[in-house]
Enzyme design. Structure first.
Site, PDB file in Angstrom:
ATOM      1  N   ASN A 114     -36.970 -23.120  -4.484  1.00  0.00           N
ATOM      2  CA  ASN A 114     -36.088 -24.289  -4.368  1.00  0.00           C
ATOM      3  C   ASN A 114     -36.671 -25.544  -5.033  1.00  0.00           C
ATOM      4  OD1 ASN A 114     -34.891 -23.362  -1.038  1.00  0.00           O
ATOM      5  ND2 ASN A 114     -33.955 -22.946  -3.011  1.00  0.00           N
ATOM      6  N   ASP A 147     -28.283 -20.487   4.840  1.00  0.00           N
ATOM      7  CA  ASP A 147     -27.772 -20.648   3.473  1.00  0.00           C
ATOM      8  C   ASP A 147     -26.306 -21.082   3.467  1.00  0.00           C
ATOM      9  OD1 ASP A 147     -28.059 -20.591   0.716  1.00  0.00           O
ATOM     10  OD2 ASP A 147     -27.347 -18.518   0.564  1.00  0.00           O
TER      11      ASP A 147
END
Ligand code: IPE
Ligand code: IPE
Ligand code: MG
Length: 231
Positions: free
Chosen positions: A60, A12
């Site tokens: 996502n 991330d």
């Protein structure tokens, strides 16, 4: 000393890394893809048998179309450029997640690389794509119901065996999340049960093999008690 069979990483911070450099988010994803390369080959050198990388979550899909399509193109580039390295190092490329949702220009390539790298493999590289821990559990329940198993015969193993992570690492020993946030974000919910958790401040594009080595040396010192008392 704690042993490691299955390392999982939530990669991330690509977008924030790019923002800090006054670049577009996609530049962060490109840099991030290069780090994946280093970490995969380093993990292979270390002899860790299972590496699961969270590359794209089910959630996502809700990102802007342009960002999603860049990520899909980067995935295709990665599969093309890494094919030789994966084969030379006997690394099996194994995508997990709701792969049906991926675009038609990605799906056949995933299948082919999975098939072509299977033979003689000594390490599993599981790439979580369109992945959701909850949806993996829902799929497991569907499969179990379809199998007409007697409820009294259902054990923890029944669930484990019906998850997409079956046939490799199963339980995660060590989870690393880069980017500074301290959450799981719907990753490997069942498999993380007794994982050691490391939250790394660096954004993924700034992550290095040295940082991985530091985390591993800390991990090896941890006392994993699994509910028991220290040896
Ligand atoms: C991780 O980086 C890559 C994906 C989720 C695809 P992000 O894109 O989430 O970057 P941040 O967290 O917004 O910085
Ligand atoms: C988790 O990161 C998913 C991946 C790294 C692929 P996100 O950036 O999507 O997670 P949240 O939104 O911070 O929880
Ligand atoms: Mg993020």
């Amino acid at each position: 000393m704690a042993q490691i069979n299955h390392l999982a990483i939530i990669m991330d911070g690509n977008g924030r890394w790019a923002k800090n450099q006054n670049l577009k988010r996609v530049e962060g994803h490109k840099k991030g893809a290069n780090i994946v390369r280093d970490i995969v080959t380093h993990t292979r050198r270390l002899g860790i048998k299972n590496l699961t990388l969270y590359a794209f979550s089910e959630e996502n899909w809700g990102r802007p179309k342009t960002e999603v399509s860049t990520l899909m193109k980067l995935l295709v580039e990665f599969m093309t450029s890494e094919r030789k390295t994966l084969l030379e190092n006997n690394i099996h490329f194994h995508p997990i997640g709701n792969l049906d949702k991926l675009p038609p220009f990605v799906k056949p390539l995933l299948k082919k690389l999975d098939r072509d790298t299977q033979k003689d493999s000594v390490m599993e590289l599981n790439l979580a794509l369109s992945y959701s821990g909850r949806s993996d559990l829902v799929n497991a329940v569907k499969n179990i119901v379809k199998s007409n198993i007697n409820p009294k015969d259902i054990t923890e193993n029944t669930i484990t065996e019906n998850l997409s992570t079956f046939n490799f690492g199963k339980d995660v020993d060590l989870l690393i999340r880069t980017g500074g946030d301290k959450r799981i974000s719907n990753f490997l919910l069942w498999e993380l049960s007794y994982a050691e958790l490391f939250f790394e401040e660096s954004f993924w594009p700034d992550f290095t093999t040295d940082k991985l080595d530091q985390i591993l040396s800390d991990f090896y010192k941890r006392d994993r008690r699994f509910g028991l008392i220290s040896q």
